[in-house]
Write an enzyme that holds these catalytic residues in place. Structure first.
Site, PDB file in Angstrom:
ATOM      1  N   LYS A 129       1.265  24.392  16.308  1.00  0.00           N
ATOM      2  CA  LYS A 129       2.403  25.241  16.068  1.00  0.00           C
ATOM      3  C   LYS A 129       3.145  24.737  14.881  1.00  0.00           C
ATOM      4  O   LYS A 129       3.845  23.453  14.770  1.00  0.00           O
ATOM      5  CB  LYS A 129       3.433  25.264  17.141  1.00  0.00           C
ATOM      6  CG  LYS A 129       4.563  26.311  16.790  1.00  0.00           C
ATOM      7  CD  LYS A 129       5.782  26.168  17.826  1.00  0.00           C
ATOM      8  CE  LYS A 129       6.866  25.391  17.151  1.00  0.00           C
ATOM      9  NZ  LYS A 129       7.323  26.073  16.017  1.00  0.00           N
TER      10      LYS A 129
ATOM     11  N   GLU B 158       5.774  11.267  15.696  1.00  0.00           N
ATOM     12  CA  GLU B 158       6.476  10.446  14.584  1.00  0.00           C
ATOM     13  C   GLU B 158       7.637  11.250  14.328  1.00  0.00           C
ATOM     14  O   GLU B 158       7.704  12.487  14.121  1.00  0.00           O
ATOM     15  CB  GLU B 158       5.311  10.962  13.477  1.00  0.00           C
ATOM     16  CG  GLU B 158       5.503  10.117  12.357  1.00  0.00           C
ATOM     17  CD  GLU B 158       6.485  10.464  11.269  1.00  0.00           C
ATOM     18  OE1 GLU B 158       7.707   9.866  11.241  1.00  0.00           O
ATOM     19  OE2 GLU B 158       6.349  11.620  10.636  1.00  0.00           O
TER      20      GLU B 158
ATOM     21  N   CYS C 151      10.916  11.866   6.005  1.00  0.00           N
ATOM     22  CA  CYS C 151      11.488  10.735   7.384  1.00  0.00           C
ATOM     23  C   CYS C 151      11.000   9.183   6.618  1.00  0.00           C
ATOM     24  O   CYS C 151      11.654   8.330   7.185  1.00  0.00           O
ATOM     25  CB  CYS C 151      10.317  10.835   8.386  1.00  0.00           C
ATOM     26  SG  CYS C 151       8.505  10.796   8.184  1.00  0.00           S
TER      27      CYS C 151
ATOM     28  N   GLU D 215      20.240   9.664  10.400  1.00  0.00           N
ATOM     29  CA  GLU D 215      19.524  10.307   9.238  1.00  0.00           C
ATOM     30  C   GLU D 215      19.964  11.503   8.517  1.00  0.00           C
ATOM     31  O   GLU D 215      20.204  12.568   9.184  1.00  0.00           O
ATOM     32  CB  GLU D 215      18.222  10.684   9.869  1.00  0.00           C
ATOM     33  CG  GLU D 215      16.826  11.120   8.982  1.00  0.00           C
ATOM     34  CD  GLU D 215      15.626  11.425   9.709  1.00  0.00           C
ATOM     35  OE1 GLU D 215      14.600  11.062   9.089  1.00  0.00           O
ATOM     36  OE2 GLU D 215      15.644  11.985  10.789  1.00  0.00           O
TER      37      GLU D 215
END
Length: 504
Positions: A191, A266, A300, A398
């Site tokens: 997906k 991850e 990331c 983040e």
């Protein structure tokens, strides 16, 4: 600062968007309940893609196809050399259609076309590396258990894998997962993000052209609640490989725990570059600019924190500002663009809120700080926030945008502490000509990767993943195929059995 974006420059502005279907059991198909999705280019404000979206019913079809292909199909039983041949053919097809794939990623994600080309080239290299690992995956034998016993340890494919990928590197990240699963002999349900699905669907075309058997790779489009959640919790799925935010990753692990699936995560990062006074300053400045603004900071691995020694902080930031002025923000399809568009208007607002909150907390916005007027799409000015304290939100969470937070240190121990003062542990960089300093910092910080006198280099041969709340497991590297396998022990006894438990 104002940009002049011409929406009419996109072919889709005149010819209309392309419609993409799902791939289930080797056939292109719409969803069972007729759901549809659309993608408006973040760089131009033009509708560029229409998708047939799936639902739980389509996940059922895809998982059933993958399970049937695993148990009854040829793929897990094929010679490793035969699987490798399909992966190598796929890599060749990726190279042949690199420009087409890169354009899809550029118009759907907003990334610069030059960067997208490099990512597609890197993806093809990963497929070739995975092909080499298919032929080296092996078990072990133990002939040291006595003359009557032989132990054999097999590595077998884990089964059906659900692969869920994000929007920031649509084609590259699926290349960090799918070819290794296929190399091990697994089947998959993939997906992609509902925002950037087109290049993954095109990959499905290439896999079929390369000779992948029906049902081995199924691609289901749609949202997390409609599709992703069922892929994670489905009892016939043996493993989940997910890349995305830490928040969603935690929910994914919790859902997978109900059936004790293997998970590979991850997740997010709040990565620092630490600069000492003896560093190669021009190189460190360039790397800091690159780390902060590459992919618009929607990465990331972004070097979103600069931890710089107080003795050089003022000069370093002045040099940074001069170099950052040369960063060109613009149309993702313009060959000169360094930083493209932000993925959605809502995400742009979130980035601006981070900067605004930091300013309210006492930090100083040295450059940028807000969106850029463009007339179409959404863009963010490269931003530097100085005077950041470790306890501020912008230093710990983040941002996922082109925003650099600057912290200062006096002693090496303080720098290490600042690197560690987040929940994340994905990557870090250290800049020093002194080997003791560089090695000391690299060995002290809890991150999955440390770059020394460079930043954000990547190679298929090197493992990638995080510590702490940046993830579970590793991708890439020589053990990547093993992650998609299970170990089975077989013990052979030779000759008469003499160790009777109950006497004759």
């Amino acid at each position: 600062m104002t940009l002049h974006i011409d929406p009419a420059s996109l072919a889709e502005a005149k010819g209309g968007p392309k419609r993409w279907q799902m791939l289930i059991d080797g056939k292109w198909t719409d969803g069972a309940v007729g759901l549809e999705g659309e993608r408006v280019s973040p760089g131009h404000g033009v509708l560029v893609s229409r998708y047939a979206f799936g639902s739980q019913a389509d996940v059922e079809r895809a998982v059933t196809a993958a399970r049937r292909a695993f148990h009854r199909g040829p793929w897990p039983k094929m010679k490793a050399s035969e699987r490798a041949a399909v992966l190598l053919k796929t890599a060749d097809l990726i190279d042949a259609r690199r420009e087409e794939i890169a354009r899809l990623d550029a118009i759907e994600s907003g990334k610069p076309i030059r960067q997208a080309r490099g990512e597609i080239e890197g993806a093809a290299d990963i497929w070739r590396y995975a092909a080499s690992l298919a032929r080296t995956l092996h078990g072990e034998s133990y002939a040291n258990l006595g003359e009557s016993m032989l132990g054999v340890v097999l590595r077998e494919p884990i089964g059906v894998v659900s692969i869920i990928t994000p929007w920031n590197f649509p084609f590259l990240i699926v290349a960090q997962k799918l070819p290794f699963a296929l190399a091990a002999g697994c089947t998959a349900v993939v997906k992609p993000s509902e925002l950037t699905s087109a290049s993954t669907v095109l990959l499905g075309e290439l896999l079929m052209e390369a000779g992948l058997p029906e049902g081995v790779c199924n691609i289901v489009l749609g949202t997390g609640p409609e599709v992703g959640a069922h892929m994670v919790s489905h009892p016939s799925v043996d493993m989940v490989s997910f890349t995305g935010s830490t928040r969603v990753g935690k929910a994914t692990v919790a859902a997978a725990a109900a059936t004790l699936k293997k998970v590979s995560m991850e997740l997010g990062g709040k990565n620092a570059q630490v600069v000492f006074p003896d560093a190669d300053i021009p190189a460190a400045v360039d790397a800091a600019v690159f780390g902060a603004f590459f992919n618009g900071g929607e990465c990331c691995n972004a070097g979103s924190r600069l931890i710089v020694h107080k003795d050089i902080a003022a000069d370093f930031l002045a040099a940074f500002a001069e170099r950052a002025k040369r960063v060109r923000v613009g149309d993702p399809l313009d060959e000169r663009t360094d930083v493209g568009a932000i993925i959605t208007a809502a995400h742009l607002q979130k980035i601006e809120n981070f900067v605004g909150d930091a300013s309210a907390d006492g930090a100083h916005v040295l450059m940028g700080g807000s969106g850029i007027e463009s007339g179409a799409g959404q863009y963010m000015a490269p931003t530097v926030v100085a005077g950041v304290k470790p306890e501020m939100t912008i230093a710990r969470e983040e941002v996922f945008g082109p925003v650099l937070s600057v912290l200062e240190f006096s002693r090496t121990e303080e720098a290490i502490r600042l690197v560690e003062e987040t929940d994340y542990g994905l990557s870090a960089g250290v800049w020093s000509r002194d080997i003791d300093t560089a090695v000391g910092v690299a060995r002290s910080v809890r991150t999955g990767t440390v770059w020394v006198n460079t930043f954000m280099d990547g190679y298929p041969e090197l493992p990638f993943g995080g510590m702490k709340q940046s993830g579970l497991g590793r991708e890439l590297g020589k053990n990547a195929v093993e992650d998609y396998s299970e170990v089975k022990t077989i013990q052979f006894h030779r000759g008469p059995r003499t160790a009777w438990w109950v006497g004759n």
